[in-house]
Design an enzyme around this catalytic site. Structure first.
Site, mmCIF file in Angstrom:
data_model
loop_
_atom_site.group_PDB
_atom_site.id
_atom_site.type_symbol
_atom_site.label_atom_id
_atom_site.label_comp_id
_atom_site.label_asym_id
_atom_site.label_seq_id
_atom_site.Cartn_x
_atom_site.Cartn_y
_atom_site.Cartn_z
ATOM 1 N N ALA A 8 0.841 -1.217 0.000
ATOM 2 C CA ALA A 8 0.000 0.000 0.000
ATOM 3 C C ALA A 8 0.867 1.254 0.000
ATOM 4 O O ALA A 8 0.436 2.312 0.432
ATOM 5 C CB ALA A 8 -0.926 -0.019 1.211
ATOM 6 N N GLY A 9 2.090 1.099 -0.475
ATOM 7 C CA GLY A 9 3.013 2.245 -0.533
ATOM 8 C C GLY A 9 2.651 3.153 -1.696
ATOM 9 O O GLY A 9 1.502 3.189 -2.161
ATOM 10 N N ASP A 32 -0.931 -4.710 3.096
ATOM 11 C CA ASP A 32 0.442 -4.324 3.417
ATOM 12 C C ASP A 32 0.866 -5.038 4.690
ATOM 13 O O ASP A 32 0.028 -5.467 5.487
ATOM 14 C CB ASP A 32 0.549 -2.800 3.581
ATOM 15 C CG ASP A 32 1.969 -2.289 3.358
ATOM 16 O OD1 ASP A 32 2.248 -1.761 2.270
ATOM 17 O OD2 ASP A 32 2.808 -2.440 4.277
ATOM 18 N N ARG A 151 6.510 6.978 -20.895
ATOM 19 C CA ARG A 151 7.610 7.954 -20.736
ATOM 20 C C ARG A 151 8.223 8.300 -22.089
ATOM 21 O O ARG A 151 8.552 9.463 -22.360
ATOM 22 C CB ARG A 151 8.687 7.374 -19.811
ATOM 23 C CG ARG A 151 8.283 7.392 -18.367
ATOM 24 C CD ARG A 151 9.422 6.998 -17.447
ATOM 25 N NE ARG A 151 8.989 7.065 -16.060
ATOM 26 C CZ ARG A 151 9.375 6.216 -15.114
ATOM 27 N NH1 ARG A 151 10.217 5.237 -15.395
ATOM 28 N NH2 ARG A 151 8.934 6.373 -13.882
ATOM 29 N N HIS A 175 13.435 -3.813 -18.057
ATOM 30 C CA HIS A 175 13.028 -2.586 -17.354
ATOM 31 C C HIS A 175 14.191 -2.129 -16.474
ATOM 32 O O HIS A 175 14.126 -2.123 -15.258
ATOM 33 C CB HIS A 175 11.766 -2.862 -16.522
ATOM 34 C CG HIS A 175 11.297 -1.660 -15.757
ATOM 35 N ND1 HIS A 175 10.890 -0.497 -16.374
ATOM 36 C CD2 HIS A 175 11.191 -1.421 -14.416
ATOM 37 C CE1 HIS A 175 10.547 0.388 -15.459
ATOM 38 N NE2 HIS A 175 10.725 -0.144 -14.266
HETATM 39 N N1 LIG Z 1 8.031 -2.000 -12.523
HETATM 40 C C1 LIG Z 1 8.002 -0.683 -12.486
HETATM 41 O O1 LIG Z 1 7.849 -0.022 -13.518
HETATM 42 C C2 LIG Z 1 8.119 0.036 -11.196
HETATM 43 C C3 LIG Z 1 8.496 -0.631 -10.074
HETATM 44 N N2 LIG Z 1 8.584 0.000 -8.867
HETATM 45 C C4 LIG Z 1 8.933 -0.820 -7.720
HETATM 46 O O2 LIG Z 1 7.753 -1.043 -6.947
HETATM 47 C C5 LIG Z 1 8.114 -1.296 -5.594
HETATM 48 C C6 LIG Z 1 7.292 -0.415 -4.663
HETATM 49 O O3 LIG Z 1 7.639 0.939 -4.821
HETATM 50 P P1 LIG Z 1 6.959 2.049 -3.878
HETATM 51 O O4 LIG Z 1 5.505 1.815 -3.814
HETATM 52 O O5 LIG Z 1 7.466 3.342 -4.313
HETATM 53 O O6 LIG Z 1 7.603 1.677 -2.461
HETATM 54 P P2 LIG Z 1 6.981 1.986 -1.006
HETATM 55 O O7 LIG Z 1 8.089 1.809 -0.029
HETATM 56 O O8 LIG Z 1 6.244 3.274 -1.030
HETATM 57 O O9 LIG Z 1 5.900 0.833 -0.825
HETATM 58 C C7 LIG Z 1 6.247 -0.522 -0.695
HETATM 59 C C8 LIG Z 1 5.287 -1.140 0.300
HETATM 60 O O10 LIG Z 1 5.523 -2.541 0.353
HETATM 61 C C9 LIG Z 1 5.231 -2.948 1.691
HETATM 62 N N3 LIG Z 1 5.785 -4.261 1.959
HETATM 63 C C10 LIG Z 1 7.080 -4.606 2.164
HETATM 64 N N4 LIG Z 1 7.180 -5.921 2.392
HETATM 65 C C11 LIG Z 1 5.923 -6.432 2.306
HETATM 66 C C12 LIG Z 1 5.387 -7.726 2.417
HETATM 67 N N5 LIG Z 1 6.150 -8.801 2.685
HETATM 68 N N6 LIG Z 1 4.052 -7.876 2.282
HETATM 69 C C13 LIG Z 1 3.246 -6.820 2.012
HETATM 70 N N7 LIG Z 1 3.714 -5.559 1.895
HETATM 71 C C14 LIG Z 1 5.032 -5.373 2.034
HETATM 72 C C15 LIG Z 1 5.829 -1.834 2.531
HETATM 73 O O11 LIG Z 1 5.333 -1.834 3.863
HETATM 74 C C16 LIG Z 1 5.469 -0.603 1.733
HETATM 75 O O12 LIG Z 1 4.265 -0.026 2.188
HETATM 76 C C17 LIG Z 1 9.628 -1.060 -5.521
HETATM 77 O O13 LIG Z 1 10.321 -2.270 -5.597
HETATM 78 C C18 LIG Z 1 9.898 -0.203 -6.746
HETATM 79 O O14 LIG Z 1 11.227 -0.305 -7.177
HETATM 80 C C19 LIG Z 1 8.295 1.314 -8.742
HETATM 81 C C20 LIG Z 1 7.925 2.048 -9.831
HETATM 82 C C21 LIG Z 1 7.833 1.471 -11.139
HETATM 83 O O1 LIG Z 2 13.070 3.874 -11.184
HETATM 84 C C1 LIG Z 2 12.691 3.047 -10.334
HETATM 85 O O2 LIG Z 2 13.437 2.484 -9.528
HETATM 86 C C2 LIG Z 2 11.247 2.707 -10.290
HETATM 87 C C3 LIG Z 2 10.854 2.272 -11.631
HETATM 88 O O3 LIG Z 2 11.032 1.137 -12.002
HETATM 89 C C4 LIG Z 2 10.463 3.330 -12.563
HETATM 90 O O4 LIG Z 2 9.965 4.395 -12.155
HETATM 91 O O5 LIG Z 2 10.657 3.089 -13.754
#
Ligand SMILES: NC(=O)C1=CN([C@@H]2O[C@H](COP(=O)(O)OP(=O)(O)OC[C@H]3O[C@@H](n4cnc5c(N)ncnc54)[C@H](O)[C@@H]3O)[C@@H](O)[C@H]2O)C=CC1
Ligand SMILES: O=C([O-])CC(=O)C(=O)O
EC number: 1.1.1.37
Length: 312
Positions: A8-9, A32, A151, A175
């Protein structure tokens, strides 16, 4: 229709917000590990429903997988985001354990679900899910191409002075900052190749900006982005639950397509109610294929870390 978002981040909550606004489900579970966090975000979002006029019921839970039972689609965003100066790949040690255990828990209650993996490093996290979940390959998708292509369109539109909605532009490969391949020679502005309007220098600038799009935002914000990632993920969810047969690039298992096997990479697929239904062959050039193969080598090296660390 029931959908679950794990984590829920920043990205998970934004994705949930988009899903609710589009009313893609009657029931949306936000889960979460942090006590009370998903509950709070869900209530906050539900308090927008009178203003935004959606009927989706959002429920937040702390690690209660029973509440996710019979979800048709599950989005996995749990895991650490990177900090400025880091690569996505540096997250592997922590996020592999999280993604693996989350997937196991999800499948106990939704054994036939469709999983969209967002957590980074996405290509390797998606491969981990492919290797450990036992789900048919069509029901496992990585989110990367939807975001990276958006993007790419943003940077193209800035340079062309046009609406991003008039552009067709696709990113394939991995990615990652160095593995992404914005297919600029295939990009069109309402059917006309964008290369007709851009110098080689401009094209190069757009491709490079797209590849480091996530790193640029991480540097500016201090953590990685969430608005476009959340919207990109909800866009995939919409294509699936509305059976839209949309063509967009996603991380999927390759078995010979694009010359690669035993790997998850981002390629153009048709998305519908069965997950990804078909991989579309763009007939990329020999140069593009060579770049794709290099990206595959880099992703494969990361996948090997999963083997060496006994995650698979
Ligand atoms: N594939 C893509 O294009 C993208 C990937 N990401 C990735 O997405 C992930 C999340 O990013 P954000 O939301 O910004 O991070 P965030 O830190 O805001 O949220 C992550 C959430 O995961 C929760 N969490 C951690 N371990 C957990 C578990 N075992 N069970 C349930 N919840 C758990 C945390 O408590 C936190 O609330 C990161 O790994 C980031 O690199 C982010 C943006 C784009
Ligand atoms: O940049 C990061 O780490 C998160 C991500 O995958 C994106 O925004 O493309």
């Amino acid at each position: 229709m029931k959908i679950t978002v794990i984590g829920a981040g920043a990205v998970g909550a934004t994705c949930a917000d988009n899903i609710a606004r589009k009313e893609l489900a009657e029931e949306l579970i936000l889960l979460d590990i942090r006590e009370g966090f998903a509950e709070g975000k869900a209530i906050d979002m539900m308090q927008t429903s009178a203003l935004l006029e959606f009927d989706t019921k959002i429920k937040g839970v702390t690690n209660d997988y029973a509440a996710t039972a019979d979800s048709e689609v599950v989005v996995i965003t749990s895991g650490l985001p990177r900090k400025p100066g880091m690569t996505r790949e540096e997250l592997i040690g922590t996020n592999a354990g999280i993604v693996k255990s989350v997937t196991e828990n999800v499948l106990k209650y939704s054994p036939n679900t469709i999983i969209i993996v967002v957590s980074n490093p996405m290509d390797t996290m998606n491969y981990l899910t492919l290797k450990t979940s036992g789900l048919p390959k069509n029901r496992i998708l990585g989110m990367g191409g939807a975001l990276d292509s958006a993007r790419f369109k943003y940077y193209l539109s800035q340079e062309l002075g046009c609406s991003p909605a008039d552009l067709n532009a696709v990113v394939i490969g991995g990615h990652g900052d160095t593995t992404m391949i914005p297919l600029i020679k295939h990009a069109t502005w309402n059917s006309t190749p964008v290369t007709q309007f851009l110098s080689e220098e401009q094209q190069d600038k757009i491709v490079k900006a797209t590849m480091v799009g996530g790193a640029t935002l991480t540097g500016l914000i201090g953590t990685s982005a969430w608005y476009a990632p959340g919207a990109g993920t909800a866009f995939m969810v919409e294509a699936i639950v509305r059976d839209q047969k949309k063509l967009l690039s996603c991380g999927v298992a390759l078995e010979g397509e694009y010359g690669q096997s035993d790997i998850s990479l981002v390629v153009p697929v048709v998305l519908g109610k069965n997950g990804w239904e078909k991989i579309v062959d763009y007939k990329i050039s020999a140069d593009e294929q060579a770049t794709f193969n290099k990206s595959a080598d880099a992703v494969r090296a990361m996948n090997q870390v999963l083997v060496d660390s006994k995650f698979i």
